[in-house]
Enzyme design. Structure first.
Site, short mmCIF file in Angstrom:
data_model
loop_
_atom_site.label_atom_id
_atom_site.label_comp_id
_atom_site.label_asym_id
_atom_site.label_seq_id
_atom_site.Cartn_x
_atom_site.Cartn_y
_atom_site.Cartn_z
CB CYS A 178 -0.89 -0.01 1.24
SG CYS A 178 -2.01 1.39 1.32
CG HIS A 221 -5.69 -2.46 -1.40
ND1 HIS A 221 -4.60 -3.09 -0.81
CD2 HIS A 221 -5.48 -1.13 -1.26
CE1 HIS A 221 -3.79 -2.15 -0.32
NE2 HIS A 221 -4.29 -0.96 -0.59
CD GLU A 222 -6.84 1.24 -4.05
OE1 GLU A 222 -6.97 2.17 -3.22
OE2 GLU A 222 -5.74 0.74 -4.32
CG HIS A 250 -7.34 2.50 1.00
ND1 HIS A 250 -6.59 2.74 2.13
CD2 HIS A 250 -6.49 1.94 0.11
CE1 HIS A 250 -5.34 2.33 1.93
NE2 HIS A 250 -5.25 1.83 0.70
NI NI Z 1 -3.59 0.97 -0.25
#
Ligand code: NI
Length: 175
Positions: free
Chosen positions: A102, A144-145, A148
């Site tokens: 990341c 993953h995003e 976030h």
């Molecule tokens: Ni990331």
């Protein structure tokens, strides 16, 4: 490409632990500018995705842009796609474990289990609502995003903490 390189936030900054706010006007000039800035910032850092809170912005948007690089030598190639107000409609039962890193957590890698495939919905930068089925690496970036913008990072998803390694050791492994 136009756009300005923004400072990437680092783990420990509170905005990375915040669930971000829905975007009301996806096609506005402000959002178009944000998209350009996020893309150049991501490219400069050699990332394959970036979320708004990684550039300090509280809006539900991220960029997905897999491309082979030193950080991800086996990635497929796709032009950067902005996903606004994304939503997961369904997830495959099948999981796959693979490496993640990341931009907000420099120097570290670990293996993360993710759903192999997803049905998703998002708004494009022209304001169109779209549905898509993603699988493999692109589905991984999406998860993953999407984490976030919900205030989560991949560290939260690591099942086997013995897989943590430095970026340097990781590069020896995947090259
Ligand atoms: Ni990331």
């Amino acid at each position: 490409m136009k756009g300005k390189i923004l400072r990437i936030t680092r783990l420990g900054e509170p905005i990375l632990r915040k669930a971000l706010t829905p975007i009301r006007r996806p096609a506005s000039a402000e959002i178009q500018r944000l998209i350009e800035n996020m893309i150049v910032t991501m490219k400069k850092a050699k990332g394959v995705g970036i979320a708004a809170n990684q550039v300090g912005v509280n809006q539900r948007i991220f960029i997905v842009a897999p491309e082979p690089s030193a950080r991800y030598p086996h990635a497929p190639s796709m032009p950067p796609l902005a996903m606004i107000n994304p939503k997961v409609l369904s997830r495959s039962k099948k999981m796959q474990t693979d490496w993640e890193g990341c931009l907000s957590i420099p120097g570290l890698r670990a293996k993360v289990p993710r759903h192999h495939a997803l049905e998703i919905e998002f708004t494009t930068r022209d304001g169109q609502r779209r549905r898509a089925r993603l699988s493999g690496f692109i589905a991984r970036i999406f998860q993953h995003e999407n984490d976030h913008i919900n205030g989560r990072v991949y560290l939260d998803r690591v099942r086997d903490t013995r897989t943590f390694m430095t970026e340097q050791e990781y590069r020896k492994l995947v090259r």
